[in-house]
Design a protein around this motif. Sequence first.
Motif, PDB file in Angstrom:
ATOM      1  N   LEU A  10       0.717  -1.034   0.312  1.00  0.00           N
ATOM      2  CA  LEU A  10      -0.019  -0.033  -0.401  1.00  0.00           C
ATOM      3  C   LEU A  10       0.516   1.376  -0.272  1.00  0.00           C
ATOM      4  O   LEU A  10       0.543   2.573  -0.075  1.00  0.00           O
ATOM      5  N   LEU A  11       2.002   1.420  -0.118  1.00  0.00           N
ATOM      6  CA  LEU A  11       2.875   2.511  -0.644  1.00  0.00           C
ATOM      7  C   LEU A  11       2.838   3.349  -1.762  1.00  0.00           C
ATOM      8  O   LEU A  11       2.508   2.665  -2.478  1.00  0.00           O
ATOM      9  N   LEU A  46     -15.440  -1.744  -2.984  1.00  0.00           N
ATOM     10  CA  LEU A  46     -14.110  -1.350  -4.269  1.00  0.00           C
ATOM     11  C   LEU A  46     -14.708  -0.720  -4.760  1.00  0.00           C
ATOM     12  O   LEU A  46     -13.707   0.036  -5.838  1.00  0.00           O
ATOM     13  N   VAL A  47     -16.185  -0.957  -6.070  1.00  0.00           N
ATOM     14  CA  VAL A  47     -16.263   0.244  -6.985  1.00  0.00           C
ATOM     15  C   VAL A  47     -15.629   1.633  -6.411  1.00  0.00           C
ATOM     16  O   VAL A  47     -15.487   2.793  -7.476  1.00  0.00           O
ATOM     17  N   LEU A  70      -5.631  -1.073  -5.515  1.00  0.00           N
ATOM     18  CA  LEU A  70      -6.280  -1.839  -6.945  1.00  0.00           C
ATOM     19  C   LEU A  70      -5.384  -2.448  -7.279  1.00  0.00           C
ATOM     20  O   LEU A  70      -5.329  -3.342  -8.705  1.00  0.00           O
ATOM     21  N   GLY A  71      -4.427  -1.479  -7.885  1.00  0.00           N
ATOM     22  CA  GLY A  71      -3.179  -2.872  -8.222  1.00  0.00           C
ATOM     23  C   GLY A  71      -2.979  -4.100  -8.313  1.00  0.00           C
ATOM     24  O   GLY A  71      -3.030  -4.807  -9.212  1.00  0.00           O
ATOM     25  N   TYR A  72      -2.983  -4.707  -7.348  1.00  0.00           N
ATOM     26  CA  TYR A  72      -2.623  -5.420  -6.578  1.00  0.00           C
ATOM     27  C   TYR A  72      -3.560  -6.343  -6.847  1.00  0.00           C
ATOM     28  O   TYR A  72      -3.166  -7.619  -7.486  1.00  0.00           O
ATOM     29  N   PHE A  73      -4.731  -5.784  -6.741  1.00  0.00           N
ATOM     30  CA  PHE A  73      -6.197  -6.767  -7.294  1.00  0.00           C
ATOM     31  C   PHE A  73      -6.406  -6.557  -8.739  1.00  0.00           C
ATOM     32  O   PHE A  73      -6.421  -8.022  -9.127  1.00  0.00           O
ATOM     33  N   VAL A  95      -5.558  -7.233   1.246  1.00  0.00           N
ATOM     34  CA  VAL A  95      -5.269  -5.489   0.871  1.00  0.00           C
ATOM     35  C   VAL A  95      -5.995  -4.817   0.574  1.00  0.00           C
ATOM     36  O   VAL A  95      -5.970  -3.851   0.835  1.00  0.00           O
ATOM     37  N   LEU A  96      -7.365  -4.797  -0.002  1.00  0.00           N
ATOM     38  CA  LEU A  96      -8.547  -4.076  -0.880  1.00  0.00           C
ATOM     39  C   LEU A  96      -9.356  -3.869   1.444  1.00  0.00           C
ATOM     40  O   LEU A  96      -8.852  -2.234   1.027  1.00  0.00           O
ATOM     41  N   THR A  97      -9.304  -4.486   1.888  1.00  0.00           N
ATOM     42  CA  THR A  97     -10.098  -3.911   3.271  1.00  0.00           C
ATOM     43  C   THR A  97      -8.653  -3.586   3.703  1.00  0.00           C
ATOM     44  O   THR A  97      -9.290  -2.080   4.500  1.00  0.00           O
ATOM     45  N   THR A  98      -7.882  -3.432   3.918  1.00  0.00           N
ATOM     46  CA  THR A  98      -6.813  -2.677   4.577  1.00  0.00           C
ATOM     47  C   THR A  98      -6.978  -0.981   3.885  1.00  0.00           C
ATOM     48  O   THR A  98      -7.217  -0.267   5.033  1.00  0.00           O
ATOM     49  N   ALA A  99      -6.743  -0.838   2.456  1.00  0.00           N
ATOM     50  CA  ALA A  99      -6.793   0.035   2.074  1.00  0.00           C
ATOM     51  C   ALA A  99      -7.982   1.057   2.396  1.00  0.00           C
ATOM     52  O   ALA A  99      -8.552   2.101   2.670  1.00  0.00           O
TER      53      ALA A  99
END
Length: 129
Positions: A10-11, A46-47, A70-73, A95-99
Motif C-alpha cells: 500500500l505504499l 471496491l467500485v 487496486l493495482g494488486y487486485f 489488501v483492499l480491506t486494509t486500504a
Amino acid sequence: MDDIKIGEILLPGDEETQERQEENVRAKFWPTLKKAIRQIPFSRDLVASFYCATDRETPLRVRGILLAALGYFVLPLDAIPDMFAIIGFTDDIAVLTTAIALISGHIKERHYLAADRMLADASPAQNAA
C-alpha cells in the motif's frame, strides 16, 4: 502473503509511479471485477474506491494507496492465484480491506453513487432483460 506485507503493497509511491499504476488499474479493473464480483463481499466499496482513486479531487497520498491496492487486485499473479475460486481472492480482499479502512473518510458519497449506478447496470437481472 508471508513474504509480502500489506503495508509494503500500500505504499503510495511518487507521482510518476501513481500515474503508471492508474493507467494499469484503468485498463484492467473492469475485466478483473467482472470475473471476481460474485466472490468479493464488498463490491460496492471496491467500485467506489476505483472512482475515488481516479478522482483528481482525491488527495495524492490517498489516490496512491488506493491505486496500489487496486493495482494488486488487477495483477494477474499474486500471492494466491485468483484462478482458485474464492480462496484466490482472499489476499486481494485483505489488501483492499486494509486500504479502504485506511482512507475510508475520503470515499465520498459521489463515489458511492457512481458505484451504485455501475453495479445496477451490471446486475444479472438487467442483463437478462
